[in-house]
Design an enzyme around this catalytic site. Structure first.
Site, PDB file in Angstrom:
ATOM      1  N   HIS A 266     -10.034   1.380   2.098  1.00 49.98           N
ATOM      2  CA  HIS A 266      -9.576   2.715   2.497  1.00 49.98           C
ATOM      3  C   HIS A 266     -10.754   3.653   2.786  1.00 49.98           C
ATOM      4  O   HIS A 266     -10.613   4.623   3.533  1.00 49.98           O
ATOM      5  CB  HIS A 266      -8.717   3.341   1.399  1.00 49.98           C
ATOM      6  CG  HIS A 266      -7.300   2.845   1.357  1.00 49.98           C
ATOM      7  ND1 HIS A 266      -6.393   3.093   2.364  1.00 49.98           N
ATOM      8  CD2 HIS A 266      -6.626   2.134   0.417  1.00 49.98           C
ATOM      9  CE1 HIS A 266      -5.219   2.552   2.033  1.00 49.98           C
ATOM     10  NE2 HIS A 266      -5.341   1.953   0.871  1.00 49.98           N
TER      11      HIS A 266
ATOM     12  N   HIS B 263      -9.070  -3.986  -1.636  1.00 49.78           N
ATOM     13  CA  HIS B 263      -8.040  -3.201  -0.937  1.00 49.78           C
ATOM     14  C   HIS B 263      -8.376  -1.706  -0.982  1.00 49.78           C
ATOM     15  O   HIS B 263      -8.370  -1.028   0.059  1.00 49.78           O
ATOM     16  CB  HIS B 263      -6.670  -3.476  -1.558  1.00 49.78           C
ATOM     17  CG  HIS B 263      -5.563  -2.644  -0.994  1.00 49.78           C
ATOM     18  ND1 HIS B 263      -4.503  -3.172  -0.291  1.00 49.78           N
ATOM     19  CD2 HIS B 263      -5.361  -1.295  -1.005  1.00 49.78           C
ATOM     20  CE1 HIS B 263      -3.709  -2.182   0.104  1.00 49.78           C
ATOM     21  NE2 HIS B 263      -4.194  -1.043  -0.328  1.00 49.78           N
ATOM     22  N   GLU B 264      -8.673  -1.209  -2.201  1.00 50.93           N
ATOM     23  CA  GLU B 264      -8.916   0.229  -2.341  1.00 50.93           C
ATOM     24  C   GLU B 264     -10.174   0.658  -1.589  1.00 50.93           C
ATOM     25  O   GLU B 264     -10.186   1.708  -0.932  1.00 50.93           O
ATOM     26  CB  GLU B 264      -9.012   0.625  -3.818  1.00 50.93           C
ATOM     27  CG  GLU B 264      -7.725   0.442  -4.613  1.00 50.93           C
ATOM     28  CD  GLU B 264      -6.502   1.048  -3.946  1.00 50.93           C
ATOM     29  OE1 GLU B 264      -6.631   2.088  -3.276  1.00 50.93           O
ATOM     30  OE2 GLU B 264      -5.399   0.478  -4.082  1.00 50.93           O
TER      31      GLU B 264
ATOM     32  N   CYS C 148       0.857  -1.185   0.000  1.00 51.18           N
ATOM     33  CA  CYS C 148       0.000   0.000   0.000  1.00 51.18           C
ATOM     34  C   CYS C 148       0.892   1.234   0.000  1.00 51.18           C
ATOM     35  O   CYS C 148       1.889   1.266   0.725  1.00 51.18           O
ATOM     36  CB  CYS C 148      -0.887  -0.006   1.249  1.00 51.18           C
ATOM     37  SG  CYS C 148      -1.978   1.422   1.372  1.00 51.18           S
TER      38      CYS C 148
HETATM   39 NI    NI Z   1      -3.711   1.010  -0.051  1.00 49.11          NI
END
Ligand code: NI
Length: 171
Positions: free
Chosen positions: A146, A142-143, A100
């Site tokens: 956030h 993953h994104e 990341c």
């Molecule tokens: Ni990330």
């Protein structure tokens, strides 16, 4: 356009929930996306979420070309995804290494759903609705994490599979 500062793990803004985008196709939104593209490309990332540049809105970008640094992975079309909703299409998960831009130099083994549906909108308000699996599904999970204040290290099951990239993968 401008390369923006990517905030790092430990910054409180990375732990907050992002707010939905209400105005599509606005100059401010287009400017933010331009900045995110430039910032992601500058850092050679596969994806970037708005909170990583301290913008608390539900906006992520991602995409991987065939010839970039993720050689073994299938290419992912460049996508602007706003107000996303992810629905797993299976309970099955698999582990793979993630990094990341907000956790520079580190890698960890993270479980993710193998296949998902994701829905949302592009910057013009046009709906996006895709079923994907594998690396594409992993990048989206993953994104979008956030946007709910989750960084990949929070999802690592065994912290022995977390470390510095140059050490983990040294011969
Ligand atoms: Ni990330």
């Amino acid at each position: 356009m401008a390369v923006r500062e990517i905030i790092k793990m430990g910054h409180p803004l990375l732990l907050e929930k992002a707010q939905p985008v209400n105005n599509f196709n606005s100059p401010a939104l287009h400017k933010l996306i331009e900045d995110m593209i430039e910032t992601m490309n500058d850092a050679s990332g596969a994806g970037l979420a708005a909170p990583q540049i301290a913008e608390g809105v539900q906006l992520v970008i991602f995409g991987v070309d065939e010839n970039e640094r993720y050689e073994e992975a299938e290419p992912i079309p460049f996508t602007v995804l706003i107000n996303p909703i992810i629905t797993p299409l299976t309970n099955e998960t698999y582990d793979d290494w993630e990094g990341c831009l907000s956790v520079p130099g580190m890698r960890g083994l993270v479980p993710r759903f193998k296949s998902i549906n994701y829905k949302g909108f592009d910057q013009f308000g046009k709906p996006i609705d895709r079923d994907v699996d594998g690396f594409h599904a992993r990048v989206v999970q993953h994104e979008c994490d956030h946007l709910i204040g989750i960084l990949y290290p929070f999802r690592i099951k065994d912290l022995r599979s977390f470390g510095f990239e140059d050490t983990l993968f040294s011969e």
